[in-house]
Design a protein around this motif. Structure first.
Motif, PDB file in Angstrom:
ATOM      1  N   HIS A 113       0.812  -1.219   0.000  1.00 20.12           N
ATOM      2  CA  HIS A 113       0.000   0.000   0.000  1.00 20.12           C
ATOM      3  C   HIS A 113       0.843   1.267   0.000  1.00 20.12           C
ATOM      4  O   HIS A 113       0.368   2.354   0.309  1.00 20.12           O
ATOM      5  N   VAL A 114       2.112   1.121  -0.371  1.00 17.41           N
ATOM      6  CA  VAL A 114       2.926   2.304  -0.631  1.00 17.41           C
ATOM      7  C   VAL A 114       2.526   2.817  -2.008  1.00 17.41           C
ATOM      8  O   VAL A 114       2.386   2.053  -2.954  1.00 17.41           O
ATOM      9  N   GLN A 115       2.308   4.132  -2.092  1.00 15.59           N
ATOM     10  CA  GLN A 115       1.824   4.697  -3.350  1.00 15.59           C
ATOM     11  C   GLN A 115       2.946   4.800  -4.386  1.00 15.59           C
ATOM     12  O   GLN A 115       3.994   5.374  -4.115  1.00 15.59           O
ATOM     13  N   VAL A 116       2.705   4.221  -5.574  1.00 14.55           N
ATOM     14  CA  VAL A 116       3.679   4.353  -6.657  1.00 14.55           C
ATOM     15  C   VAL A 116       3.159   5.248  -7.786  1.00 14.55           C
ATOM     16  O   VAL A 116       3.943   5.763  -8.579  1.00 14.55           O
ATOM     17  N   VAL A 117       1.826   5.422  -7.874  1.00 15.60           N
ATOM     18  CA  VAL A 117       1.237   6.270  -8.928  1.00 15.60           C
ATOM     19  C   VAL A 117       0.294   7.284  -8.272  1.00 15.60           C
ATOM     20  O   VAL A 117      -0.783   6.926  -7.810  1.00 15.60           O
ATOM     21  N   PRO A 118       0.696   8.574  -8.221  1.00 12.38           N
ATOM     22  CA  PRO A 118      -0.209   9.577  -7.643  1.00 12.38           C
ATOM     23  C   PRO A 118      -1.541   9.581  -8.402  1.00 12.38           C
ATOM     24  O   PRO A 118      -1.541   9.539  -9.640  1.00 12.38           O
ATOM     25  N   ASP A 119      -2.654   9.582  -7.667  1.00  7.22           N
ATOM     26  CA  ASP A 119      -3.990   9.543  -8.276  1.00  7.22           C
ATOM     27  C   ASP A 119      -4.184   8.348  -9.216  1.00  7.22           C
ATOM     28  O   ASP A 119      -4.919   8.435 -10.184  1.00  7.22           O
ATOM     29  N   GLY A 120      -3.521   7.255  -8.913  1.00  6.33           N
ATOM     30  CA  GLY A 120      -3.618   6.064  -9.765  1.00  6.33           C
ATOM     31  C   GLY A 120      -4.863   5.240  -9.482  1.00  6.33           C
ATOM     32  O   GLY A 120      -5.857   5.756  -8.952  1.00  6.33           O
ATOM     33  N   ARG A 121      -4.792   3.955  -9.802  1.00  5.07           N
ATOM     34  CA  ARG A 121      -5.954   3.078  -9.630  1.00  5.07           C
ATOM     35  C   ARG A 121      -6.422   3.086  -8.173  1.00  5.07           C
ATOM     36  O   ARG A 121      -5.591   3.025  -7.261  1.00  5.07           O
ATOM     37  N   PRO A 122      -7.750   3.127  -7.943  1.00  7.40           N
ATOM     38  CA  PRO A 122      -8.237   3.070  -6.557  1.00  7.40           C
ATOM     39  C   PRO A 122      -7.929   1.723  -5.911  1.00  7.40           C
ATOM     40  O   PRO A 122      -7.881   0.699  -6.600  1.00  7.40           O
ATOM     41  N   CYS A 123      -7.690   1.743  -4.593  1.00  7.06           N
ATOM     42  CA  CYS A 123      -7.330   0.527  -3.861  1.00  7.06           C
ATOM     43  C   CYS A 123      -8.366   0.285  -2.759  1.00  7.06           C
ATOM     44  O   CYS A 123      -8.945   1.235  -2.226  1.00  7.06           O
ATOM     45  N   ALA A 124      -8.558  -0.992  -2.396  1.00  6.42           N
ATOM     46  CA  ALA A 124      -9.516  -1.352  -1.344  1.00  6.42           C
ATOM     47  C   ALA A 124      -9.151  -0.705  -0.006  1.00  6.42           C
ATOM     48  O   ALA A 124     -10.000  -0.544   0.872  1.00  6.42           O
ATOM     49  N   CYS A 125      -7.893  -0.288   0.161  1.00  8.06           N
ATOM     50  CA  CYS A 125      -7.459   0.314   1.419  1.00  8.06           C
ATOM     51  C   CYS A 125      -7.957   1.754   1.553  1.00  8.06           C
ATOM     52  O   CYS A 125      -7.809   2.366   2.608  1.00  8.06           O
ATOM     53  N   GLY A 126      -8.510   2.314   0.458  1.00  5.26           N
ATOM     54  CA  GLY A 126      -9.027   3.680   0.510  1.00  5.26           C
ATOM     55  C   GLY A 126      -8.122   4.685  -0.177  1.00  5.26           C
ATOM     56  O   GLY A 126      -8.531   5.812  -0.453  1.00  5.26           O
ATOM     57  N   LYS A 127      -6.873   4.289  -0.450  1.00  5.14           N
ATOM     58  CA  LYS A 127      -5.953   5.200  -1.138  1.00  5.14           C
ATOM     59  C   LYS A 127      -5.995   4.921  -2.642  1.00  5.14           C
ATOM     60  O   LYS A 127      -6.704   4.050  -3.111  1.00  5.14           O
ATOM     61  N   ARG A 128      -5.204   5.662  -3.390  1.00 11.43           N
ATOM     62  CA  ARG A 128      -5.086   5.440  -4.838  1.00 11.43           C
ATOM     63  C   ARG A 128      -3.632   5.193  -5.195  1.00 11.43           C
ATOM     64  O   ARG A 128      -2.731   5.733  -4.575  1.00 11.43           O
ATOM     65  N   GLY A 129      -3.446   4.381  -6.242  1.00  4.79           N
ATOM     66  CA  GLY A 129      -2.102   4.215  -6.800  1.00  4.79           C
ATOM     67  C   GLY A 129      -1.167   3.350  -5.978  1.00  4.79           C
ATOM     68  O   GLY A 129       0.059   3.437  -6.135  1.00  4.79           O
ATOM     69  N   CYS A 130      -1.725   2.493  -5.095  1.00  2.00           N
ATOM     70  CA  CYS A 130      -0.883   1.612  -4.278  1.00  2.00           C
ATOM     71  C   CYS A 130      -0.117   0.625  -5.167  1.00  2.00           C
ATOM     72  O   CYS A 130      -0.589   0.227  -6.224  1.00  2.00           O
ATOM     73  N   TRP A 131       1.066   0.220  -4.664  1.00  2.00           N
ATOM     74  CA  TRP A 131       1.931  -0.679  -5.434  1.00  2.00           C
ATOM     75  C   TRP A 131       1.186  -1.932  -5.891  1.00  2.00           C
ATOM     76  O   TRP A 131       1.293  -2.349  -7.031  1.00  2.00           O
ATOM     77  N   GLU A 132       0.373  -2.524  -4.983  1.00  2.00           N
ATOM     78  CA  GLU A 132      -0.289  -3.782  -5.351  1.00  2.00           C
ATOM     79  C   GLU A 132      -1.359  -3.601  -6.423  1.00  2.00           C
ATOM     80  O   GLU A 132      -1.791  -4.562  -7.032  1.00  2.00           O
ATOM     81  N   ARG A 133      -1.779  -2.354  -6.687  1.00  2.00           N
ATOM     82  CA  ARG A 133      -2.747  -2.130  -7.754  1.00  2.00           C
ATOM     83  C   ARG A 133      -2.082  -2.175  -9.137  1.00  2.00           C
ATOM     84  O   ARG A 133      -2.744  -2.127 -10.155  1.00  2.00           O
TER      85      ARG A 133
END
Ligand SMILES: [Zn+2]
Length: 332
Positions: A166-186
């Motif tokens: 869940h470290v962000q690699v893409v600002p405003d990237g794909r939405p993640c189930a954790c609530g953030k966007r652009g997480c590495w696993e996405r």
């Protein structure tokens, strides 16, 4: 401290993998060899789950001379290895499972997060053997992580570290189930492979006849495994999907290595079985993305070797340290 090597070598322990659908248990020796295995479905209530664990261990204890039990749990475990705080797919909340089972069985019982247990098994007997500072990245539906610092599992202050996925690699990237966007696993997981393939298909439906046909027949049926198989067959869109995955794998590994400077990185999880498709390219890109690349030794990046048994084998190995008189290898 002097330990009796021959006595330690004869000790057997049970390692259990307590997952949302099944309980698997193995009797494991000092070298990480599995001598006997049992499996049972995971019951729905906390009481019947503990009853089932008790039954499975008793059956194995009746056949082998077992000295301790380790449980690999898919959930948060306290740092004293006794209490399951929360496990999304198990009926345990703040449950003193270690103590309860220990009283019932009359044996030491050690709990560990399943990703940590699997990472410990790879460190003792598998891909990270001989390493000291080891990062494990388990790539499946998402990304699970584990860290060994100087041969000891690092769990963070509250037992939840590390969450590399869940470290962000893409600002405003794909939405993640954790609530953030652009997480590495996405961008780097089995799920991400499917998302990328569907995005690329939308851009150019003619790029892959194989995957386009699959999606047309069953829009929700595409899996990372199918994409990997199509890539092995040389399908251009599947290869482009794998290339995208490989890029993000290298980006994330370079970030993790910048933070922890490991000597070994283990790629585990379901995606590890497709390592021939991406590992060499990922190593090459990683070597260019790392801070101070060319001027520092590179971590060895290796695919996990122990497969689905890793959690059980690791839990069994960790349980050895709870046997009176046995010193764990990391503390020798
Ligand atoms: Zn996330």
């Amino acid at each position: 401290m002097i330990t009796n090597r021959s006595a330690n070598a004869d000790i057997l322990t049970v390692g259990m993998d307590v997952g949302g659908t099944s309980i698997r248990a193995s009797v494991v020796d000092v070298d990480g060899q599995v001598l006997d295995t049992m499996q049972a479905p995971t019951p729905q209530s906390a009481r019947s789950l503990e009853d089932a664990l008790d039954r499975v261990v008793r059956e194995l204890v009746s056949r082998h001379n077992v000295a301790a039990v380790g449980l690999a749990v898919a959930g948060f475990v306290t740092s004293d290895h006794g209490i399951v705080l929360f496990a999304p797919h198990l009926p345990w909340v703040n449950a003193p499972v270690g103590k309860d089972l220990s009283v019932r069985l009359g044996l030491p019982v050690v709990l560990e997060h399943d990703a940590n247990a699997a990472a410990y098994a790879e460190y003792r007997f598998g891909a990270a053997a001989g390493g000291r500072n080891v990062v494990t990245v388990a790539i499946g539906t998402g990304i699970g992580g584990a860290l060994l610092i100087g041969g000891e599992l690092y769990r963070g202050s509250y037992g939840v570290a590390p969450e590399f996925g869940h470290v962000q690699v893409v600002p405003d990237g794909r939405p993640c189930a954790c609530g953030k966007r652009g997480c590495w696993e996405r961008y780097c997981s089995g799920t991400a492979l499917v998302d990328t393939a569907i995005e690329l298909l939308a851009e150019d439906p003619a790029a892959s006849t194989v995957l386009a046909r699959e999606v047309a027949v069953d829009p929700g049926g595409l899996t990372g495994r199918r994409i990997a198989n199509a890539a092995y067959d040389g399908d251009p869109l599947a290869l482009a999907t794998m290339a995208e995955f490989t890029h993000w794998l290298a980006v994330g590994l370079a970030m993790v290595a910048d933070a922890y400077d490991p000597d070994v990185v283990v790629i585990a999880g379901g995606v590890a079985s497709s390592a021939p498709l991406f590992l060499d390219d990922a190593r090459e890109q990683y070597a260019t993305l790392l801070t101070g690349a060319k001027y520092r030794p590179l971590a060895r990046i290796r695919a996990a070797q122990l497969g689905e048994a890793a959690g059980m084998v690791g839990a069994a190995a960790l349980a050895r340290s709870a046997v009176p008189g046995v010193i764990s290898p990391a503390r020798r």
